[in-house]
Design an enzyme around this catalytic site. Structure first.
Site, PDB file in Angstrom:
ATOM      1  N   HIS A  20       0.839  -1.204   0.000  1.00  0.00           N
ATOM      2  CA  HIS A  20       0.000   0.000   0.000  1.00  0.00           C
ATOM      3  C   HIS A  20       0.878   1.259   0.000  1.00  0.00           C
ATOM      4  CE1 HIS A  20      -4.049  -1.840   1.119  1.00  0.00           C
ATOM      5  NE2 HIS A  20      -3.209  -2.857   0.963  1.00  0.00           N
ATOM      6  N   ASP A 111      -5.628   5.961   2.243  1.00  0.00           N
ATOM      7  CA  ASP A 111      -5.853   4.592   1.793  1.00  0.00           C
ATOM      8  C   ASP A 111      -7.299   4.188   2.084  1.00  0.00           C
ATOM      9  OD1 ASP A 111      -5.726   1.711   1.636  1.00  0.00           O
ATOM     10  OD2 ASP A 111      -3.549   1.919   1.779  1.00  0.00           O
TER      11      ASP A 111
HETATM   12  C1  UDX Z   1      -0.503  -6.716  -0.812  1.00  0.00           C
HETATM   13  C2  UDX Z   1      -1.432  -7.629  -1.589  1.00  0.00           C
HETATM   14  O1  UDX Z   1      -0.991  -8.942  -1.647  1.00  0.00           O
HETATM   15  C3  UDX Z   1      -1.713  -7.059  -2.924  1.00  0.00           C
HETATM   16  O2  UDX Z   1      -2.424  -7.970  -3.697  1.00  0.00           O
HETATM   17  C4  UDX Z   1      -2.419  -5.778  -2.723  1.00  0.00           C
HETATM   18  O3  UDX Z   1      -2.881  -5.275  -3.929  1.00  0.00           O
HETATM   19  C5  UDX Z   1      -1.511  -4.839  -2.014  1.00  0.00           C
HETATM   20  O4  UDX Z   1      -1.097  -5.400  -0.794  1.00  0.00           O
HETATM   21  P1  UDX Z   1       1.940  -7.629  -1.486  1.00  0.00           P
HETATM   22  O5  UDX Z   1       1.419  -8.982  -1.201  1.00  0.00           O
HETATM   23  O6  UDX Z   1       3.147  -7.188  -0.798  1.00  0.00           O
HETATM   24  O7  UDX Z   1       0.811  -6.537  -1.308  1.00  0.00           O
HETATM   25  O8  UDX Z   1       2.197  -7.628  -3.082  1.00  0.00           O
HETATM   26  P2  UDX Z   1       2.383  -6.487  -4.139  1.00  0.00           P
HETATM   27  O9  UDX Z   1       1.128  -5.719  -4.311  1.00  0.00           O
HETATM   28  O10 UDX Z   1       2.896  -7.134  -5.331  1.00  0.00           O
HETATM   29  O11 UDX Z   1       3.464  -5.506  -3.515  1.00  0.00           O
HETATM   30  C6  UDX Z   1       4.775  -5.872  -3.234  1.00  0.00           C
HETATM   31  C7  UDX Z   1       5.673  -4.699  -3.476  1.00  0.00           C
HETATM   32  O12 UDX Z   1       6.944  -4.988  -2.911  1.00  0.00           O
HETATM   33  C8  UDX Z   1       5.901  -4.415  -4.956  1.00  0.00           C
HETATM   34  O13 UDX Z   1       5.839  -3.018  -5.187  1.00  0.00           O
HETATM   35  C9  UDX Z   1       7.295  -4.941  -5.237  1.00  0.00           C
HETATM   36  O14 UDX Z   1       8.023  -4.228  -6.204  1.00  0.00           O
HETATM   37  C10 UDX Z   1       7.949  -4.795  -3.888  1.00  0.00           C
HETATM   38  N1  UDX Z   1       9.016  -5.807  -3.708  1.00  0.00           N
HETATM   39  C11 UDX Z   1       8.709  -7.118  -3.588  1.00  0.00           C
HETATM   40  C12 UDX Z   1      10.324  -5.367  -3.662  1.00  0.00           C
HETATM   41  O15 UDX Z   1      10.618  -4.180  -3.805  1.00  0.00           O
HETATM   42  N2  UDX Z   1      11.295  -6.302  -3.458  1.00  0.00           N
HETATM   43  C13 UDX Z   1      11.036  -7.614  -3.305  1.00  0.00           C
HETATM   44  O16 UDX Z   1      12.000  -8.375  -3.117  1.00  0.00           O
HETATM   45  C14 UDX Z   1       9.705  -8.055  -3.383  1.00  0.00           C
END
Ligand code: UDX
Length: 456
Positions: A20, A111
């Site tokens: 988020h 948010d």
């Molecule tokens: C969660 C939910 O799973 C997601 O579906 C929702 O829309 C937002 O909240 P998350 O599970 O962390 O988020 O997944 P994602 O939405 O893909 O966000 C992860 C973020 O971390 C991405 O911006 C990605 O670039 C970042 N990331 C991930 C890194 O910078 N490094 C990493 O090693 C892994």
């Protein structure tokens, strides 16, 4: 001499999760580039745990009422309830403090999962903008749960305005399996409470990606698509001053050098990148299946396994596969996806990961685990045709053999050409949307113009 008008001052307040924070931080950067003064708001606990701060924007803190963030709360419901109470009080004090300085607050962008911010904003007569961090399709589904059109748990396929027919497993997990994370469905559905009182409804998506559902949602809620919120340096090969300074607000420390060194040794489009985001927790069996699938694909791999998940890796896996792969605890995902060595992203389909891969034209193998990921996976595979989907049951269980098969299908199989071509098309459309004069850029400009008008 005429005095220069002071810049509009916006508070931007993301929920306390990486998925988020990232989109709202990136959105803040585009506001700054259009002359808005932004102050980011976060909790005291999270502020202390950031590995890197935002260099270009001030950050102010409030309290959620917990010394150790949500991990120290008894339950998610307990966390949200106390956050609402203590957060309202401390946010009020923060706005009073800022108003007493030379930069009074004009607007708050918050948010959508923290609807209580609206009541605080109304006390001060601020312009309000609610920010949805998930896809418009997913928002539409929760909106229909709120309206009583969808009964939970959903057991049959549904047809909703603006969307193709969806099976239960294509819906967010809280809709087909609400028992798994009790309380979360209410939070998602409550995003729409009092939404008619909010001045702006912003969503991190873009018009061409979700045209019909955006049309429908904008008629219901005046929703505006302002995404994808990806740093300009990756979209237009052009750095803004903000991009130069920071990619900050990281809750985990990225291992950039190891990743880049490893990627630089790989051949073009030969390696896979595997990551399940900042939150998803696989159980030991799923981790075994995933490890098996990665190995069985025969591809070189870069796999992010967060420190808290590492103990679930099969014994000896890292050593055994060291000639082919690199396992790190966190990376700079955009840098990795933008690297020419990467041919495919094995992803849990978090919305940010989905948009990031889309903006960089990287084909995906979708393995949705929970929350909105099942819906994102359905769209990736069947609607946008940017990848293939591994069969995952309602409890998030999948087979390693199928993971290996799907990776080979995207990297070498018959579908490869089609997937590569469509991925490239989506990449171009995403870039168009945020370019000067693109659909999202126009929406952001309208928002900024209305703020400027309001603050006069
Ligand atoms: C969660 C939910 O799973 C997601 O579906 C929702 O829309 C937002 O909240 P998350 O599970 O962390 O988020 O997944 P994602 O939405 O893909 O966000 C992860 C973020 O971390 C991405 O911006 C990605 O670039 C970042 N990331 C991930 C890194 O910078 N490094 C990493 O090693 C892994």
């Amino acid at each position: 001499m005429e005095q220069k008008p002071r810049p509009v001052h916006c508070l931007v307040f993301p929920y306390t999760m990486q998925g988020h924070i990232n989109p709202m931080h990136q959105f803040s950067k585009s506001l700054v580039s259009k002359g808005i003064k932004v102050t980011l708001v976060t909790t005291q606990f999270l502020f202390k745990s950031f590995q890197q701060l935002s260099g270009s924007m001030p950050v102010e803190t409030i309290s959620d009422g917990f010394e150790g963030g949500y991990a120290s709360a008894e339950s998610l419901e307990a966390y949200f309830s106390k956050f609402k109470k203590v957060g309202s009080e401390t946010l009020t004090k923060l706005i009073e403090k800022l108003n007493a300085t030379g930069f009074p607050v004009d607007c708050i962008i918050y948010d959508a999962v923290m609807i209580w911010v609206l009541d605080v904003a109304k006390i001060f007569g601020l312009v309000t903008a609610i920010f949805f961090t998930q896809s418009c399709a997913v928002d539409n589904i929760y909106y229909h749960v709120k309206k009583g059109v969808i009964n939970v748990p959903i057991e049959n396929q549904v047809s909703l305005p603006g969307l193709s027919v969806l099976e239960p497993l294509d819906m967010p997990s809280f809709v087909h399996n609400p028992g798994l994370y009790p309380g979360l469905l209410d939070i998602m559905v409550n995003q729409f409470s009092d939404i008619e009182k909010v001045d702006w409804v912003l969503c991190n998506t873009f018009y061409k990606l979700e045209e019909e559902v955006i049309e429908w949602m904008s008629k219901q809620l005046r929703l505006r698509a302002i995404g994808p919120t990806i740093p300009r340096k990756y979209l237009h090969n052009e750095k803004t001053p903000e991009d130069d300074i920071d990619d900050g607000l990281q809750m985990f420390k990225p291992n950039i050098d190891a990743c880049m060194n490893w990627l630089n040794e790989q051949q073009e489009h030969s390696a896979i990148y595997v990551s399940f985001g900042s939150l998803a927790e696989l159980d030991a069996r799923q981790m075994q299946e995933l490890a098996f699938g990665i190995k069985q694909s025969g591809k070189h791999f870069l796999w992010v396994v967060r420190a808290s998940e590492e103990y679930k890796l099969p014994r000896g896996f890292v050593e055994e596969t060291s000639a082919k792969g690199l396992v790190v605890q966190w990376c700079s995902q955009m840098e990795v996806l933008a690297h020419k060595a990467i041919g495919c992203f094995v992803t849990h389909c978090g919305w940010n990961s989905t948009l990031e891969a889309l903006c960089l034209g990287v084909p995906m193998v979708a393995i949705p685990i929970c929350t909105d990921q099942g819906t994102n996976a359905k769209f990736i595979a069947d609607v946008w045709r940017m990848g293939v989907k591994v069969d995952v049951d309602k409890n998030g269980v999948f087979k390693g053999e199928m993971v290996g098969h799907c990776i080979r299908e995207v990297m070498d199989g018959k579908k490869r050409k089609e997937i590569k071509t469509t991925s490239k098309r989506w990449m171009e459309m995403a870039r168009e949307a945020v370019k000067e004069g693109g659909s999202s850029d126009i929406s952001i400009n309208e928002f900024v113009a209305s703020l400027t008008q309001h603050s006069k």
